[in-house]
Design a protein around this motif. Structure first.
Motif: not given
Length: 254
Positions: A208, A189, A211
């Motif tokens: 995610e 990430l 994110f």
């Protein structure tokens, strides 16, 4: 800001199973678009249609000003030959859930294969670019290693570097962290955050939420082959308008 990706009424079925039911989406140049949704919602299929790894049944997908996979003759679409589709794919990088590295090639060979064989760059130029990318991924000491000797996070960073080696306009990420152990997710990430900061246009299928909240310009929720909700993460993730979005986020956060 101009659109780089435009999808219009995209339909895709596998036999009697209709997976995409008329997808309309736009991605601006320099934008990060994150696609969320439950398994089987059509997220990965849509990504593969952008890259023509799957052939759409109807609709249009444009990348830049180019219709992907087809040419228009009169009022009909005609499938392009594979060589022309391969040329179109050069401007689209794709990172897969399970890395898809060539196991019999070193890391450096994985990165230089497509630039030398497909883009016809010189080996010296391709290797210089590959080594620069590996340094950027903090993998400069792994050029001579084989994929089997790498951790999952390292393999995925090599996968990202391999996609970038073709100097694409667009990067597609299909659940890039879902096959990783939790402690390795952060390193992948981090690379994706840096790409976003550098202005790379990205479409990311992910689970995610952190994110998506931090990096995405637009978040899309897909379910059962349709776009349920789309908007800035501050709206879709914080104050979703659709009951299906609220139900999905509640399950994920639980």
């Amino acid at each position: 800001m101009t659109d780089l990706v435009v999808a219009e009424r995209v339909h895709k079925s596998f036999g009697s199973l209709e997976v995409l039911k008329g997808i309309d989406l736009r991605v601006r140049r320099g934008e990060v678009l994150c696609i969320l949704g439950p398994s089987g919602s059509g997220k990965s299929t849509f990504l593969r249609c952008i890259n023509q790894l799957e052939e759409i049944d109807s609709g249009h997908i444009f990348v830049g000003d180019e219709l992907i996979g087809y040419r228009v003759h009169g009022d009909k679409l005609h499938r392009l030959p594979e060589s022309a589709i391969g040329r179109q794919r050069r401007k689209i990088g794709m990172v897969f859930q399970h890395f898809n590295l060539f196991p019999h090639m070193t890391v450096l060979e994985n990165l230089t294969f497509a630039p030398t064989r497909v883009a016809r760059r010189s080996r010296a130029d391709a290797e210089a670019e590959a080594r620069s990318l590996l340094e950027r991924m903090r993998l400069g000491d792994k050029a001579g290693s084989y994929p089997a000797a790498l951790s999952g996070g390292q393999k995925q960073r090599v996968g990202i570097a391999r996609a970038l080696a073709m100097q694409p306009e667009l990067m597609l990420f299909d659940e890039p962290t879902s096959a990783l152990d939790p402690e390795l997710v952060g390193e992948v990430l981090e690379v994706m955050r840096a790409l976003a900061k550098d202005g790379m246009t990205m479409v990311v299928v992910t689970h995610e939420l952190g994110f998506a909240r931090e990096v995405a310009d637009t978040v899309v929720l897909m379910d059962q082959g349709v776009v349920v909700e789309s908007g800035p993460p501050s709206e879709v993730l914080v104050n979703p308008q659709h009951a299906r979005t609220r139900e999905f986020l509640g399950r994920v956060l639980a």
